[in-house]
Write an enzyme that holds these catalytic residues in place. Structure first.
Site, PDB file in Angstrom:
ATOM      1  N   GLU A 170      35.645   9.377  55.716  1.00  0.00           N
ATOM      2  CA  GLU A 170      35.053   9.145  57.038  1.00  0.00           C
ATOM      3  C   GLU A 170      33.890  10.108  57.284  1.00  0.00           C
ATOM      4  OE1 GLU A 170      37.765   9.195  60.387  1.00  0.00           O
ATOM      5  OE2 GLU A 170      36.104   9.081  61.826  1.00  0.00           O
ATOM      6  N   ASP A 192      45.611   6.266  64.741  1.00  0.00           N
ATOM      7  CA  ASP A 192      45.963   7.073  65.915  1.00  0.00           C
ATOM      8  C   ASP A 192      44.766   7.138  66.875  1.00  0.00           C
ATOM      9  OD1 ASP A 192      44.379   8.803  64.482  1.00  0.00           O
ATOM     10  OD2 ASP A 192      45.736  10.523  64.610  1.00  0.00           O
ATOM     11  N   SER A 193      43.661   6.482  66.504  1.00  0.00           N
ATOM     12  CA  SER A 193      42.561   6.246  67.455  1.00  0.00           C
ATOM     13  C   SER A 193      43.080   5.412  68.626  1.00  0.00           C
ATOM     14  CB  SER A 193      41.382   5.554  66.768  1.00  0.00           C
ATOM     15  OG  SER A 193      41.825   4.440  66.016  1.00  0.00           O
ATOM     16  N   LYS A 238      49.047   6.339  56.427  1.00  0.00           N
ATOM     17  CA  LYS A 238      47.852   7.154  56.158  1.00  0.00           C
ATOM     18  C   LYS A 238      48.052   8.512  56.799  1.00  0.00           C
ATOM     19  CE  LYS A 238      43.847   6.758  58.633  1.00  0.00           C
ATOM     20  NZ  LYS A 238      43.706   8.133  59.149  1.00  0.00           N
ATOM     21  N   ASP A 242      49.236   4.929  60.843  1.00  0.00           N
ATOM     22  CA  ASP A 242      48.564   6.227  60.787  1.00  0.00           C
ATOM     23  C   ASP A 242      49.481   7.318  61.342  1.00  0.00           C
ATOM     24  OD1 ASP A 242      46.415   7.851  60.291  1.00  0.00           O
ATOM     25  OD2 ASP A 242      45.255   7.234  62.049  1.00  0.00           O
ATOM     26  N   GLU A 255      45.878  12.443  57.384  1.00  0.00           N
ATOM     27  CA  GLU A 255      44.586  13.129  57.286  1.00  0.00           C
ATOM     28  C   GLU A 255      44.724  14.456  56.563  1.00  0.00           C
ATOM     29  OE1 GLU A 255      42.681  13.701  61.088  1.00  0.00           O
ATOM     30  OE2 GLU A 255      42.994  11.614  61.692  1.00  0.00           O
TER      31      GLU A 255
HETATM   32  O1  KIV Z   1      42.821   6.515  63.780  1.00  0.00           O
HETATM   33  C1  KIV Z   1      41.953   5.867  63.209  1.00  0.00           C
HETATM   34  O2  KIV Z   1      41.567   4.757  63.600  1.00  0.00           O
HETATM   35  C2  KIV Z   1      41.374   6.458  62.028  1.00  0.00           C
HETATM   36  C3  KIV Z   1      40.012   5.995  61.680  1.00  0.00           C
HETATM   37  C4  KIV Z   1      39.012   6.570  62.616  1.00  0.00           C
HETATM   38  C5  KIV Z   1      39.690   6.311  60.310  1.00  0.00           C
HETATM   39  O3  KIV Z   1      41.952   7.308  61.432  1.00  0.00           O
END
Ligand code: KIV
Length: 285
Positions: free
Chosen positions: A184, A45-46, A114, A84, A116
């Site tokens: 992280e 989600d980056s 994934k 994500d 968090e």
């Molecule tokens: O969104 C993402 O790219 C991430 C990484 C920073 C671990 O969660």
């Protein structure tokens, strides 16, 4: 090369081979990563910061994630891809978490998701998603969706007490059914402690060298995204400079008339047809 699975990753870890892991958000980047032989891709989600220009990951929606994850799958058909879960796509209830995790698998062709965080509520979500057969990667330490709670994008686990909490969180996520955990922004020694107290693959982004594999945001390691560069990033090239120079050269050549050169960049026709067009249709002789 056949797509790697969790069985291959376990085998790699057993034989001491590290897992290479990069983010991607689009078809082209994914294609080059697959050609280079990357083991895993995260559609993070980056996306929000790196590609969409938001100042955090918070505004990213499920629809945006699905669109980009689908493009990544088209670019890397033979790579293990993790989608994500964006902010508020799994926090509300087990049911919405399952539905959204399922979209990554059904609509975007991802292999896993994934999410968090840690604690009872997150572990319940992990149990629910893993319970329907979707592989879940946990993510602890510096978790950008929790920036407000963490007081900023700061390294985590800097005291023995904080490290102990992270180890406990990792153990709980493993017990809840995560197939792997991403750590992280923690000191290397904390990464070592987490690795030695769990038995699933531990991936790291800024969590030191003891992990089973390493993740970087592709635009950080290429020197493409330069709004903010965390300490743990290594730049392998400066593509931003190359791209900007190419754009400047193009602008200069368009303005000077150097581009296009009709002898190279234009379509050929028979000279007699060109002659007729010139005399019959063109006004300036
Ligand atoms: O969104 C993402 O790219 C991430 C990484 C920073 C671990 O969660």
């Amino acid at each position: 090369m056949a797509k790697k699975s969790i069985i291959d990753f376990r085998q790699m870890i057993k034989s001491g081979e590290k897992i290479s892991f990069l983010t991607a958000y689009d078809y082209l980047t994914a294609k080059y990563e697959e050609r280079a032989g990357i083991d895993m891709i995260l559609v993070g989600d980056s996306l929000g910061n790196v590609e969409l220009g938001y100042d955090s990951t918070i505004p990213v929606t499920m629809d945006e994630m699905i669109s980009h994850a689908s493009a990544v799958r088209r670019g890397a058909p033979d790579t293990f891809i993790i989608g994500d879960m964006p902010f508020m796509s799994y926090q509300i209830s087990d049911e919405t978490a399952i539905i959204n995790a399922g979209r990554f698998i059904k609509e975007a062709g991802c292999d896993a998701i994934k999410l968090e965080g840690a604690g009872k509520q997150i572990c319940d979500r992990v149990r629910a998603i893993a319970g329907v057969g979707i592989m879940v990667m946990g993510h602890i330490g510096l978790t950008p969706q929790f920036t407000a709670k963490l007081g900023g994008l700061k390294a985590q686990g800097k005291t023995a007490e904080a490290a102990r909490k992270l180890v406990e969180e990792a153990k709980e996520l493993e017990e809840a059914g995560c197939f792997a955990i991403l750590i992280e922004g923690v000191p290397a020694i904390v990464g070592k402690a987490i690795k030695e107290n769990t038995s699933i693959p531990i991936l790291s982004i800024g969590g030191g060298s003891y992990a089973d594999g390493q993740l970087l945001i592709y635009a950080d390691m290429l020197g493409y995204y330069d709004d903010f560069t965390p300490k743990f990033v290594k730049r392998y090239c400066n593509i931003g400079e190359i791209v900007q120079k190419a754009f400047s050269d193009y602008i200069r050549e368009v303005k000077s008339g150097e581009f296009p050169d009709d002898s190279i960049h234009s379509y050929k026709i028979k000279p007699e047809e060109a002659e007729k067009i010139e005399t019959e249709l063109c006004k300036k002789k």
